[in-house]
Design a protein around this motif. Sequence first.
Motif, short mmCIF file in Angstrom:
data_model
loop_
_atom_site.label_atom_id
_atom_site.label_comp_id
_atom_site.label_asym_id
_atom_site.label_seq_id
_atom_site.Cartn_x
_atom_site.Cartn_y
_atom_site.Cartn_z
N VAL A 180 -41.24 -18.46 -38.23
CA VAL A 180 -41.73 -17.13 -37.86
C VAL A 180 -43.22 -17.24 -37.60
O VAL A 180 -43.98 -17.76 -38.42
CB VAL A 180 -41.45 -16.10 -38.99
N ILE A 181 -43.63 -16.77 -36.43
CA ILE A 181 -45.04 -16.82 -36.04
C ILE A 181 -45.58 -15.40 -36.02
O ILE A 181 -44.96 -14.50 -35.43
CB ILE A 181 -45.23 -17.45 -34.65
N ARG A 182 -46.71 -15.19 -36.67
CA ARG A 182 -47.37 -13.87 -36.66
C ARG A 182 -48.83 -14.07 -36.29
O ARG A 182 -49.46 -15.05 -36.71
CB ARG A 182 -47.25 -13.19 -38.03
N GLU A 183 -49.35 -13.13 -35.52
CA GLU A 183 -50.71 -13.28 -35.01
C GLU A 183 -51.44 -11.95 -35.05
O GLU A 183 -50.88 -10.92 -34.66
CB GLU A 183 -50.65 -13.79 -33.56
N THR A 229 -57.78 -10.09 -34.24
CA THR A 229 -58.58 -10.96 -35.11
C THR A 229 -58.43 -12.43 -34.74
O THR A 229 -59.26 -13.25 -35.14
CB THR A 229 -58.16 -10.80 -36.59
N GLY A 230 -57.37 -12.78 -34.01
CA GLY A 230 -57.13 -14.17 -33.64
C GLY A 230 -56.55 -15.02 -34.76
O GLY A 230 -56.38 -16.23 -34.60
N GLU A 231 -56.22 -14.40 -35.89
CA GLU A 231 -55.68 -15.17 -37.02
C GLU A 231 -54.18 -15.39 -36.83
O GLU A 231 -53.46 -14.51 -36.38
CB GLU A 231 -55.97 -14.44 -38.33
N LEU A 232 -53.72 -16.60 -37.19
CA LEU A 232 -52.34 -17.00 -36.92
C LEU A 232 -51.65 -17.43 -38.21
O LEU A 232 -52.22 -18.17 -39.02
CB LEU A 232 -52.34 -18.17 -35.93
N MET A 233 -50.42 -16.97 -38.39
CA MET A 233 -49.60 -17.36 -39.54
C MET A 233 -48.33 -18.06 -39.07
O MET A 233 -47.69 -17.62 -38.11
CB MET A 233 -49.21 -16.12 -40.37
N SER A 250 -54.22 -20.13 -39.51
CA SER A 250 -55.04 -19.60 -40.61
C SER A 250 -54.27 -19.59 -41.92
O SER A 250 -54.85 -19.71 -42.99
CB SER A 250 -55.48 -18.16 -40.29
N SER A 251 -52.95 -19.42 -41.81
CA SER A 251 -52.11 -19.28 -42.99
C SER A 251 -50.78 -19.96 -42.70
O SER A 251 -50.18 -19.73 -41.64
CB SER A 251 -51.89 -17.79 -43.30
N ILE A 252 -50.32 -20.80 -43.63
CA ILE A 252 -49.07 -21.56 -43.46
C ILE A 252 -48.19 -21.32 -44.68
O ILE A 252 -48.65 -21.47 -45.81
CB ILE A 252 -49.35 -23.07 -43.30
N TYR A 253 -46.95 -20.93 -44.44
CA TYR A 253 -46.03 -20.63 -45.55
C TYR A 253 -44.75 -21.45 -45.44
O TYR A 253 -44.30 -21.80 -44.33
CB TYR A 253 -45.65 -19.14 -45.52
N PHE A 284 -53.00 -14.30 -46.59
CA PHE A 284 -52.70 -13.26 -45.61
C PHE A 284 -53.42 -13.58 -44.31
O PHE A 284 -54.42 -14.30 -44.31
CB PHE A 284 -53.20 -11.88 -46.07
N ILE A 285 -52.90 -13.03 -43.20
CA ILE A 285 -53.75 -12.90 -42.01
C ILE A 285 -54.09 -11.42 -41.88
O ILE A 285 -53.48 -10.58 -42.55
CB ILE A 285 -53.06 -13.43 -40.73
N ARG A 286 -55.07 -11.12 -41.05
CA ARG A 286 -55.52 -9.74 -40.90
C ARG A 286 -55.29 -9.28 -39.46
O ARG A 286 -55.40 -10.06 -38.52
CB ARG A 286 -56.99 -9.62 -41.25
#
Length: 416
Positions: free
Chosen positions: A180-183, A187-191, A213-216, A239-241
């Motif tokens: 699952v990719i979230r952006e 803010t340009g932050e990527l999970m 930015s964040s890896i789960y 978290f990403i923002r």
Amino acid sequence: MRGVIERLSDEGLGILRDGRREILVPHTAPGDTVEVLRWRRKKRKLIATEFKVLEPSPIRTEPKCPYFGRCGGCLLQHIPYEEQLRFKASKLSKYMGLNVNVIPSPKIYGHRNRVDIVISTTGIGFRRYGTWWEAVDIEECPVFGDSSGKVLKALREFIEDEKLSLYDIRKNGGFLRYIVIREGKFTGELMVNLVTKEGNLPESFPDYFPFASSIYWSVNRSDSDVSYGDVERFWGNPFIREKLNDVLYLIHPNSFFQTNSYQAVNLVKKVTELVDGEKILDLYSGVGTFGVYLAKRGFNVEGIEINPFAVEMANKNAELNGVKAKFRVGSDKDVENLSEYDTVIVDPPRAGLHPKLIRKILRDEPEKIIYVSCNPKTLSENLSALGEKYRVENAIGLDMFPHTPHVEAIVELRKV
């Protein structure tokens, strides 16, 4: 059977008539001349599974995505965006019995801030339209944006290097199930969230995603085909923002957030414009999308949400933005006296408002209700019930989901 597609169904499928029989044909446009060779029955509907477009409609346009027509993610890329908007406006107007304009999405590609990508023995991508077991292999997703390509390239390298097994949904076997990719679009932050069955994840996993930015790593311990699980471990930020105007929101793998950030800005602005008074109740408040935004503008906000984790995130978002909105765990059936509030905002799931809540609204008679809905059918049913004591003052459509048949609505209701 052959003929001309008359119009689109509510689900975005072309309608072909043969006498009194109706066949729904995916990925077709009004005006297409088609020949249907095979079909299947689904919930008393006939859906074409094999067909030819003999003569394309003059309104057809070239889809941007190379996987269109196979991937089940988008149904309407072959229809010009202006026509998509007309279709959605017509759909809303039909259910609501009045003319409703639909605000276009500021972007129609690269707009989605979340995609759930299947990892399976049949492919790494999205489910093939009309199947639950087969996936269409993709290199990137244009409706998400360029970073999807980076993530999928890194994922394939990780799988090849570590020789990991892919999930087989028919046999319930294999290790890797979803990514699952979230952006944060503003803010340009990527999970990146890898969802697996129980097992051992190689220690090298985070090394393949240095740009995130964040890896789960989440574990789905059930047999259900879902793209979330228990968080096993994370690297980088928890978290990403995302930012909607001047309001920041924290996003966790297991929290819901509006999937089109660009249109979400219009959504919160429109709701804010319609609010009256000072004391606001935000029902089905989720992570505080409306509540925190309103509190930032000086409203006295209380939020109620049944999901404890969402409430925890909403209170974190209130703290992050320095506002005093209060969010608590509660059910829509057990809300206290609604007449205490100047405006009640409801943003229910697709099933709509619980009958007990409708009865409570009619009994307590709050002055104003703002109803946010992603399901025109249940919205229409609920408005009919509320019509005993409320009239529709304003109705607005928003295209949160370009290239799909879905549409969001905001309805302003005032006590008669």
